[in-house]
Design a protein around this motif. Sequence first.
Motif, PDB file in Angstrom:
ATOM      1  N   CYS A 172       0.830  -1.212   0.000  1.00  0.00           N
ATOM      2  CA  CYS A 172       0.000   0.000   0.000  1.00  0.00           C
ATOM      3  C   CYS A 172       0.862   1.259   0.000  1.00  0.00           C
ATOM      4  O   CYS A 172       0.557   2.236  -0.700  1.00  0.00           O
ATOM      5  CB  CYS A 172      -0.930   0.002   1.217  1.00  0.00           C
ATOM      6  N   ALA A 176       0.835   4.097  -2.866  1.00  0.00           N
ATOM      7  CA  ALA A 176       0.473   5.470  -2.517  1.00  0.00           C
ATOM      8  C   ALA A 176       1.541   6.455  -2.969  1.00  0.00           C
ATOM      9  O   ALA A 176       1.236   7.565  -3.429  1.00  0.00           O
ATOM     10  CB  ALA A 176       0.248   5.573  -1.015  1.00  0.00           C
ATOM     11  N   LYS A 177       2.801   6.057  -2.849  1.00  0.00           N
ATOM     12  CA  LYS A 177       3.891   6.935  -3.269  1.00  0.00           C
ATOM     13  C   LYS A 177       3.959   7.060  -4.787  1.00  0.00           C
ATOM     14  O   LYS A 177       4.219   8.129  -5.330  1.00  0.00           O
ATOM     15  CB  LYS A 177       5.228   6.393  -2.738  1.00  0.00           C
ATOM     16  N   GLN A 179       1.451   6.601  -7.063  1.00  0.00           N
ATOM     17  CA  GLN A 179       0.275   7.322  -7.567  1.00  0.00           C
ATOM     18  C   GLN A 179       0.183   7.258  -9.083  1.00  0.00           C
ATOM     19  O   GLN A 179      -0.206   8.216  -9.746  1.00  0.00           O
ATOM     20  CB  GLN A 179       0.294   8.780  -7.094  1.00  0.00           C
ATOM     21  N   THR A 180       0.597   6.137  -9.640  1.00  0.00           N
ATOM     22  CA  THR A 180       0.512   5.968 -11.087  1.00  0.00           C
ATOM     23  C   THR A 180      -0.843   5.370 -11.451  1.00  0.00           C
ATOM     24  O   THR A 180      -1.502   4.723 -10.627  1.00  0.00           O
ATOM     25  CB  THR A 180       1.615   5.022 -11.590  1.00  0.00           C
ATOM     26  N   SER A 181      -1.251   5.597 -12.672  1.00  0.00           N
ATOM     27  CA  SER A 181      -2.521   5.050 -13.134  1.00  0.00           C
ATOM     28  C   SER A 181      -2.412   3.537 -13.257  1.00  0.00           C
ATOM     29  O   SER A 181      -1.404   3.014 -13.738  1.00  0.00           O
ATOM     30  CB  SER A 181      -2.902   5.658 -14.483  1.00  0.00           C
ATOM     31  N   SER A 182      -3.425   2.855 -12.814  1.00  0.00           N
ATOM     32  CA  SER A 182      -3.436   1.398 -12.892  1.00  0.00           C
ATOM     33  C   SER A 182      -3.994   0.962 -14.240  1.00  0.00           C
ATOM     34  O   SER A 182      -4.771   1.666 -14.873  1.00  0.00           O
ATOM     35  CB  SER A 182      -4.300   0.817 -11.764  1.00  0.00           C
ATOM     36  N   GLU A 186      -8.459   4.623 -13.624  1.00  0.00           N
ATOM     37  CA  GLU A 186      -8.154   5.683 -12.667  1.00  0.00           C
ATOM     38  C   GLU A 186      -8.724   5.403 -11.282  1.00  0.00           C
ATOM     39  O   GLU A 186      -8.189   5.874 -10.280  1.00  0.00           O
ATOM     40  CB  GLU A 186      -8.691   7.020 -13.182  1.00  0.00           C
ATOM     41  N   LYS A 189      -6.160   4.107  -8.972  1.00  0.00           N
ATOM     42  CA  LYS A 189      -4.935   4.873  -8.783  1.00  0.00           C
ATOM     43  C   LYS A 189      -4.645   5.013  -7.293  1.00  0.00           C
ATOM     44  O   LYS A 189      -5.501   5.405  -6.506  1.00  0.00           O
ATOM     45  CB  LYS A 189      -5.079   6.259  -9.418  1.00  0.00           C
ATOM     46  N   GLY A 190      -3.435   4.658  -6.888  1.00  0.00           N
ATOM     47  CA  GLY A 190      -3.069   4.715  -5.473  1.00  0.00           C
ATOM     48  C   GLY A 190      -3.364   3.446  -4.702  1.00  0.00           C
ATOM     49  O   GLY A 190      -3.004   3.330  -3.526  1.00  0.00           O
ATOM     50  N   TYR A 191      -4.021   2.496  -5.356  1.00  0.00           N
ATOM     51  CA  TYR A 191      -4.309   1.199  -4.728  1.00  0.00           C
ATOM     52  C   TYR A 191      -3.232   0.179  -5.125  1.00  0.00           C
ATOM     53  O   TYR A 191      -2.751   0.188  -6.257  1.00  0.00           O
ATOM     54  CB  TYR A 191      -5.658   0.650  -5.188  1.00  0.00           C
ATOM     55  N   LYS A 529      -5.840  -0.273  -0.075  1.00  0.00           N
ATOM     56  CA  LYS A 529      -4.996   0.788   0.465  1.00  0.00           C
ATOM     57  C   LYS A 529      -5.363   0.992   1.921  1.00  0.00           C
ATOM     58  O   LYS A 529      -6.474   0.663   2.353  1.00  0.00           O
ATOM     59  CB  LYS A 529      -5.159   2.079  -0.323  1.00  0.00           C
TER      60      LYS A 529
END
Length: 536
Positions: A172, A176-177, A179-182, A186, A189-191, A529
């Motif tokens: 996680c 979080a660091k 923050q790229t698109s999965s 979108e 993103k962040g997960y 996350k």
Amino acid sequence: MDFLAGPLVQHLKSGYVPLVLAAPLLVVLLYCTIPHFTTRAGLRKYKGPAAAGFTRWWIASQVRKGHRSEVVHEQHKRFGKFVRIAPNEVSINDPAALPIVYAHGSGSIKADFYDAFVASKVRGLFNTRDRAEHTRKRKIVSHTFAPKSVREFEPYINSTVRGLLRKWDDLCDKAAKAQTSSKYGERLKGYAVVETLDWYNALAFDIIGDLAFGAPFDMVERDGADTVAITREDGTVFYAGGVQILNERGEYSATLGCLPPWIRPYMKYVDPWYARGLKSVNNLTGIARTRVNERLEKGAGDRKDILSHLQNGKDANGNAMGVPELTMEALTQLIAGSDTTSNSSCAIMYYIVSNPHAYKKLREELDATFAPRGMSGVFEYEDVKSLPYLTACINEALRLHSTSGMGLPRIMQQDTEVCGEVFPAGTVLSVPSYSIHRIKSVWGDDADEYRPERWLVSEEKARELEKALNIFSYGPRSCVGRNVAMMELFCFISTLNYRYDFVLAEPDKGMPTVEGFLRKPTGVLMGLKKREPTYF
């Protein structure tokens, strides 16, 4: 009978079948048809697939395809409460049949289906068919799972779960660091996107490894890597995938157990699939042999785990288990304690996360209970076992998924009346959990839907539903480790939902399943996350 006789007659007339083959085919034809019209004529009143009345190959083929419970359920929807699924077996879709078919006073015994699960000359508690021997074994094993013993297991369980939390926290933090698109869009993103089933398999294997053998398999520490040590009978050691072996063993044994006993030894020569399954059976025994030998060599120390209790257990005559029997019982716990828990965990989390209403209400219950206390780490069973909505979420998922969905076969030792029908001695009866968990007269018109609220109508209604919930089987042959399994699920499911935000990575995919001996998800991708605000 035409479906059996027709092709044979045509081939004989056309000359395509040599005489040397015609005789064996005729013997098989007579073997299948004569009992149908003589000794088993009384069962012809129960409808089912035409082939099932003549041969056990029909039910075996459904197991081989991986969807036995669903297929049998469709037969019940078509033909009603009683369905003939084999020449001498009737499936009964009614929870009222449970105490008759499976309870102490029924006089029933396990069918020859269980012989296919025997890996050596020594049987374990699960595949022991002799009633007296089962009673002896259960007396030893049941002490292992007494309430006091189960409480002693919790620190080992929580230690392994904390290892998973550390791994997931790291994933996680990295997500979080970045923050790229999965690639899943979108919304993720962040997960951190993970194949949850792989992690649940690793967690369950490590927990039961710690409890049954004195140390985890370190699958969680190796990021869910499915590799374990296996000792052959000659003492040599090699490494292979433990979860894969367990899955292959379940598919093989459940299929083989549906075939006539006389043909089972030859199937490995006829079909490579059976040869591979038999290899997995032996390899699974090798996993238990490896770990038991290590434990006996090193000693238990001050550990209070399953293996130490099994070592100290005594039967009614004061006799302890020898090493071969101890190994088989440890193997039984490995199978029962890993496969069921991992599949159930995956299914429970899928149903919760895929139902926004249930997900929201569960989080509200957990927050209201624990946020004021500033709880952290893994929840203790005593703190979560009585949470009503958590209990409802778990029960409802176990009902709908039905990890042990097939009807476990029992031979009636005497003429037995079940739900108004009298079955002669020698008949095999089974009650399919997957089907009784979907009876609309019991569960409501929305029986096929995930709705935890059905458990919260009233205490009286909940008790009524519990009688029809057959998660761990019924009677003296029911799962002896049910208390440990439920403790794991309650602590695990509550901790995860309190600590993380979850979202399905592939919401349109659903939760595909395949069934060997157990019904298993084939995988569920989820994004996770750490929760905000941070409650832990």
